[in-house]
Design a protein around this motif. Structure first.
Motif, PDB file in Angstrom:
ATOM      1  N   ASP A  17       1.039  -0.911   0.024  1.00 57.26           N
ATOM      2  CA  ASP A  17      -0.041   0.638  -0.662  1.00 57.26           C
ATOM      3  C   ASP A  17       0.886   1.013  -0.050  1.00 57.26           C
ATOM      4  O   ASP A  17       1.846   1.716   0.603  1.00 57.26           O
ATOM      5  CB  ASP A  17      -0.923   0.133   0.645  1.00 57.26           C
ATOM      6  N   ALA A  18       0.642   2.192  -1.252  1.00 55.19           N
ATOM      7  CA  ALA A  18       1.306   3.140  -1.375  1.00 55.19           C
ATOM      8  C   ALA A  18       0.608   4.532  -1.494  1.00 55.19           C
ATOM      9  O   ALA A  18       0.209   5.120  -2.355  1.00 55.19           O
ATOM     10  CB  ALA A  18       2.747   3.354  -2.467  1.00 55.19           C
ATOM     11  N   THR A  19      -0.654   4.519  -0.965  1.00 58.11           N
ATOM     12  CA  THR A  19      -1.977   5.524  -1.311  1.00 58.11           C
ATOM     13  C   THR A  19      -1.560   6.505  -0.699  1.00 58.11           C
ATOM     14  O   THR A  19      -2.223   7.970  -1.048  1.00 58.11           O
ATOM     15  CB  THR A  19      -2.979   4.660  -1.502  1.00 58.11           C
ATOM     16  N   GLY A  20      -0.899   7.087  -0.252  1.00 52.10           N
ATOM     17  CA  GLY A  20      -0.742   7.841   1.077  1.00 52.10           C
ATOM     18  C   GLY A  20      -1.776   7.958   1.892  1.00 52.10           C
ATOM     19  O   GLY A  20      -1.928   6.772   2.603  1.00 52.10           O
ATOM     20  N   PRO A  21      -2.197   8.881   2.859  1.00 57.33           N
ATOM     21  CA  PRO A  21      -2.623   9.154   4.118  1.00 57.33           C
ATOM     22  C   PRO A  21      -4.087   7.931   3.427  1.00 57.33           C
ATOM     23  O   PRO A  21      -4.982   7.927   4.287  1.00 57.33           O
ATOM     24  CB  PRO A  21      -3.481  10.322   4.392  1.00 57.33           C
ATOM     25  N   ALA A  22      -4.656   7.754   2.508  1.00 55.00           N
ATOM     26  CA  ALA A  22      -5.936   7.136   2.455  1.00 55.00           C
ATOM     27  C   ALA A  22      -5.564   6.072   2.480  1.00 55.00           C
ATOM     28  O   ALA A  22      -7.029   5.640   2.982  1.00 55.00           O
ATOM     29  CB  ALA A  22      -5.883   7.238   0.765  1.00 55.00           C
ATOM     30  N   ALA A  23      -4.705   5.280   2.943  1.00 55.95           N
ATOM     31  CA  ALA A  23      -4.702   4.008   3.008  1.00 55.95           C
ATOM     32  C   ALA A  23      -5.831   3.044   3.373  1.00 55.95           C
ATOM     33  O   ALA A  23      -5.816   2.722   4.045  1.00 55.95           O
ATOM     34  CB  ALA A  23      -4.047   4.238   4.505  1.00 55.95           C
ATOM     35  N   PRO A  24      -6.769   2.829   1.938  1.00 57.10           N
ATOM     36  CA  PRO A  24      -7.425   1.929   1.874  1.00 57.10           C
ATOM     37  C   PRO A  24      -7.361   0.467   1.882  1.00 57.10           C
ATOM     38  O   PRO A  24      -8.027  -0.381   2.963  1.00 57.10           O
ATOM     39  CB  PRO A  24      -8.052   2.084   0.824  1.00 57.10           C
ATOM     40  N   LEU A  25      -6.214  -0.133   1.871  1.00 57.50           N
ATOM     41  CA  LEU A  25      -5.836  -1.181   2.387  1.00 57.50           C
ATOM     42  C   LEU A  25      -4.741  -1.931   3.702  1.00 57.50           C
ATOM     43  O   LEU A  25      -5.230  -2.572   4.206  1.00 57.50           O
ATOM     44  CB  LEU A  25      -4.687  -1.783   1.141  1.00 57.50           C
ATOM     45  N   ALA A  72       3.268  -1.554   3.661  1.00 54.80           N
ATOM     46  CA  ALA A  72       2.210  -0.441   4.084  1.00 54.80           C
ATOM     47  C   ALA A  72       3.857   0.622   3.924  1.00 54.80           C
ATOM     48  O   ALA A  72       4.910   0.526   4.478  1.00 54.80           O
ATOM     49  CB  ALA A  72       2.024   0.424   5.069  1.00 54.80           C
ATOM     50  N   ILE A  73       4.011   1.313   2.570  1.00 49.28           N
ATOM     51  CA  ILE A  73       5.373   2.656   2.649  1.00 49.28           C
ATOM     52  C   ILE A  73       4.683   4.117   2.629  1.00 49.28           C
ATOM     53  O   ILE A  73       3.192   4.219   1.720  1.00 49.28           O
ATOM     54  CB  ILE A  73       5.722   1.705   1.590  1.00 49.28           C
ATOM     55  N   GLY A  74       5.803   4.883   2.258  1.00 51.86           N
ATOM     56  CA  GLY A  74       5.647   6.365   1.658  1.00 51.86           C
ATOM     57  C   GLY A  74       4.982   6.623   3.000  1.00 51.86           C
ATOM     58  O   GLY A  74       4.802   6.937   3.678  1.00 51.86           O
ATOM     59  N   ASP A  75       3.836   7.694   2.706  1.00 47.04           N
ATOM     60  CA  ASP A  75       3.288   8.174   3.739  1.00 47.04           C
ATOM     61  C   ASP A  75       2.145   7.667   4.104  1.00 47.04           C
ATOM     62  O   ASP A  75       1.551   7.816   4.847  1.00 47.04           O
ATOM     63  CB  ASP A  75       2.373   9.787   2.719  1.00 47.04           C
ATOM     64  N   GLY A 114      10.113   8.096   2.048  1.00 41.09           N
ATOM     65  CA  GLY A 114       9.205   7.409   1.069  1.00 41.09           C
ATOM     66  C   GLY A 114      10.559   6.436   0.323  1.00 41.09           C
ATOM     67  O   GLY A 114       9.833   5.711   0.226  1.00 41.09           O
ATOM     68  N   MET A 115      11.288   7.138  -0.358  1.00 37.99           N
ATOM     69  CA  MET A 115      12.294   6.297  -1.154  1.00 37.99           C
ATOM     70  C   MET A 115      13.175   5.085  -0.445  1.00 37.99           C
ATOM     71  O   MET A 115      12.964   3.798  -0.828  1.00 37.99           O
ATOM     72  CB  MET A 115      13.363   7.226  -1.744  1.00 37.99           C
ATOM     73  N   ARG A 116      13.339   5.259   0.729  1.00 43.08           N
ATOM     74  CA  ARG A 116      14.167   4.678   1.563  1.00 43.08           C
ATOM     75  C   ARG A 116      13.079   3.139   1.949  1.00 43.08           C
ATOM     76  O   ARG A 116      13.779   2.272   2.128  1.00 43.08           O
ATOM     77  CB  ARG A 116      14.928   5.020   2.655  1.00 43.08           C
ATOM     78  N   SER A 117      11.553   3.615   2.384  1.00 37.19           N
ATOM     79  CA  SER A 117      11.039   2.796   2.463  1.00 37.19           C
ATOM     80  C   SER A 117      10.805   1.542   1.253  1.00 37.19           C
ATOM     81  O   SER A 117      10.470   0.862   1.941  1.00 37.19           O
ATOM     82  CB  SER A 117       9.616   3.335   3.280  1.00 37.19           C
ATOM     83  N   ALA A 118      10.141   2.163   0.721  1.00 37.62           N
ATOM     84  CA  ALA A 118      10.090   1.315  -0.909  1.00 37.62           C
ATOM     85  C   ALA A 118      11.750   0.702  -1.168  1.00 37.62           C
ATOM     86  O   ALA A 118      11.299  -0.415  -1.312  1.00 37.62           O
ATOM     87  CB  ALA A 118      10.128   2.876  -2.225  1.00 37.62           C
ATOM     88  N   ARG A 119      13.236   1.504  -1.280  1.00 33.95           N
ATOM     89  CA  ARG A 119      14.135   0.223  -1.299  1.00 33.95           C
ATOM     90  C   ARG A 119      13.278  -1.167  -0.001  1.00 33.95           C
ATOM     91  O   ARG A 119      14.374  -1.993  -0.473  1.00 33.95           O
ATOM     92  CB  ARG A 119      14.785   1.368  -1.067  1.00 33.95           C
ATOM     93  N   ALA A 120      13.463  -0.843   1.487  1.00 34.62           N
ATOM     94  CA  ALA A 120      13.624  -1.900   2.617  1.00 34.62           C
ATOM     95  C   ALA A 120      12.005  -2.429   2.113  1.00 34.62           C
ATOM     96  O   ALA A 120      12.112  -3.494   2.028  1.00 34.62           O
ATOM     97  CB  ALA A 120      13.003  -0.592   3.401  1.00 34.62           C
ATOM     98  N   ALA A 121      10.636  -1.821   1.415  1.00 34.37           N
ATOM     99  CA  ALA A 121      10.123  -3.201   1.278  1.00 34.37           C
ATOM    100  C   ALA A 121      10.447  -4.346  -0.495  1.00 34.37           C
ATOM    101  O   ALA A 121      10.157  -5.473  -0.295  1.00 34.37           O
ATOM    102  CB  ALA A 121       8.455  -2.438   0.616  1.00 34.37           C
TER     103      ALA A 121
END
Length: 410
Positions: free
Chosen positions: A146-154, A283-286, A302-309
């Motif tokens: 889930d990288a949808t930001g504050p909406a975070a539906p998942l 869940a990554i980014g915002d 955010g980019m670092r969280s993406a790489r960690a994922a």
């Protein structure tokens, strides 16, 4: 159309696009579901100031073509003081940056589905196995991100997200031409990124000027509706009204004119991450959130969280018998706390205490930083207790008491 992938990513912001980019480079089958249309992307989600540092650009292979201006200094202002520190940086054209990540990911083999609004997780036995989008459409993955930001539906549906409304910061930014970057009585902002602590213009937050070349700049502010906002705010003013107040009273904007079509609005949460992962899910980014609590810089984290994922997904999917259990996916949690945002709790405490301080305390803070070793600010920003102690005064006892009461209420 293929409906089964190694990884399904919801959201094509910097975090989602970078995660897909890394995974595609490792030859995984990855699909990204993005709400916006391909023709308009990223018109609706172009919400960042784009301020970042060379370490991000080099670590993720970001080309100079998406940088509006390379900067030499970081400037911090209070109502009556300013501090200039040499620190190389770059102000991104955020839309061009996002397009680059998407295009590069597609070249590496990632599939993108635009006009794809994610709504719900698909679960079996209580575990996520896919994603529902655009009403009845479905796509399945060994891992879902889930990288949808504050909406975070998942993340919300899986009880991973714990985003709190009272910790949500709102912000607005315009781009201007005709900005006077070197006005008497102020720091020279030529090739600089400036942050201002001043409750008159951003109660419970901060404002900024980022030089983007020649006489142009990004100008904006953000704040949380926290106790400082309640104490210092004029409730008749919206966030737009506060920005207009600053523009009307600061001589640097006397001859400035807004650049048409270059307006950005956004929000982010200033809080700890809550949950990060569960079976088959990260869940990554915002979505987490990952924004820097003190200065609001979110791109690099955010980019670092993406790489960690992506690293975590690689570990989970490499074996002949993939293991995407919560225990194995928790590698992402470890990487997040050690590599993405270490000492997050200490830095959140510093942030909350800083925004509770009155304007005259901001002046004192900058005078202290001018007097102390140039590394003090960086060390304090990283949550170093000794550095924090150097910035405290006996006169801060009432502020510390106020802060303690605030934390207890929370």
């Amino acid at each position: 159309m293929n409906d089964r992938f190694d990884v399904v990513v919801a959201g094509a912001g910097p975090a989602g696009a970078q995660c897909a980019r890394d995974l595609a480079a490792r030859d995984y089958d990855v699909v990204v579901l993005e709400t916006e249309s391909e023709d308009g992307f990223p018109r609706q989600s172009n919400k960042s100031t784009g301020g970042t540092f060379p370490s991000m650009l080099s670590a993720f292979g970001i080309p100079n073509e998406v940088v509006m201006n390379f900067t030499d200094d970081i400037v911090i202002e209070s109502p009556n003081e300013h501090l200039v520190q040499q620190q190389a940086g770059g102000v991104l054209d955020f839309g061009a940056f996002k397009n680059y990540l998407v295009n590069d990911g597609q070249e590496k083999g990632a599939e993108y589905r635009f006009d794809a609004r994610v709504s719900n997780p698909i679960t079996e036995g209580g575990e996520i196995v896919g994603v529902q989008y655009n009403g009845s459409k479905e796509v399945y993955g060994e891992i879902v991100v889930d990288a949808t930001g504050p909406a975070a539906p998942l993340a919300k549906a899986l009880d991973v997200s714990d985003l709190k409304r009272e910790k949500q910061a709102i912000g607005i930014e315009y781009e201007f031409e005709g900005v006077d970057l070197d006005v008497e009585g102020y720091a020279d902002l030529t090739d600089a990124m400036m942050l201002r602590l001043d409750h008159e213009f951003a109660p419970g937050g901060y404002s900024w000027i980022f030089h983007t070349g020649e006489d142009t700049a990004k100008v904006g502010l953000c704040y949380i509706q926290n106790e400082s906002y309640q104490r210092y705010a004029d409730t008749r003013r919206t966030v737009d009204g506060y920005l207009r107040h600053w523009l009307d009273t600061d001589p640097r904007f006397r001859d400035a004119e807004r650049i048409e079509g270059r307006q950005h609005r956004g929000s982010a949460h200033i809080q700890g991450p809550g949950g990060l992962s569960t079976d088959n899910f990260m869940a990554i980014g915002d979505t987490v959130p990952t924004i820097d609590p003190l200065w609001g810089e979110g791109i690099h984290k955010g980019m670092r969280s993406a790489r960690a994922a992506a690293i975590t997904a690689d570990q989970c999917l490499i074996p002949n018998e993939p293991d995407t259990s919560a225990e194995n996916v928790s590698l992402y949690d470890d990487l997040w706390h050690t590599e993405v945002a270490p000492k997050m709790d200490a830095r959140l405490m510093l942030t909350e205490m800083l925004y509770l301080a009155p304007n005259d305390r901001y002046d004192t803070l900058l005078r202290d930083l001018q007097r102390l070793d140039e590394n003090t600010m960086a060390e304090a920003n990283q949550g170093d207790k000794l550095a924090l102690a150097k910035l405290l005064h006996l006169d801060d006892l009432p502020l510390l008491a106020q802060f303690a009461k605030y934390r207890l209420r929370r």
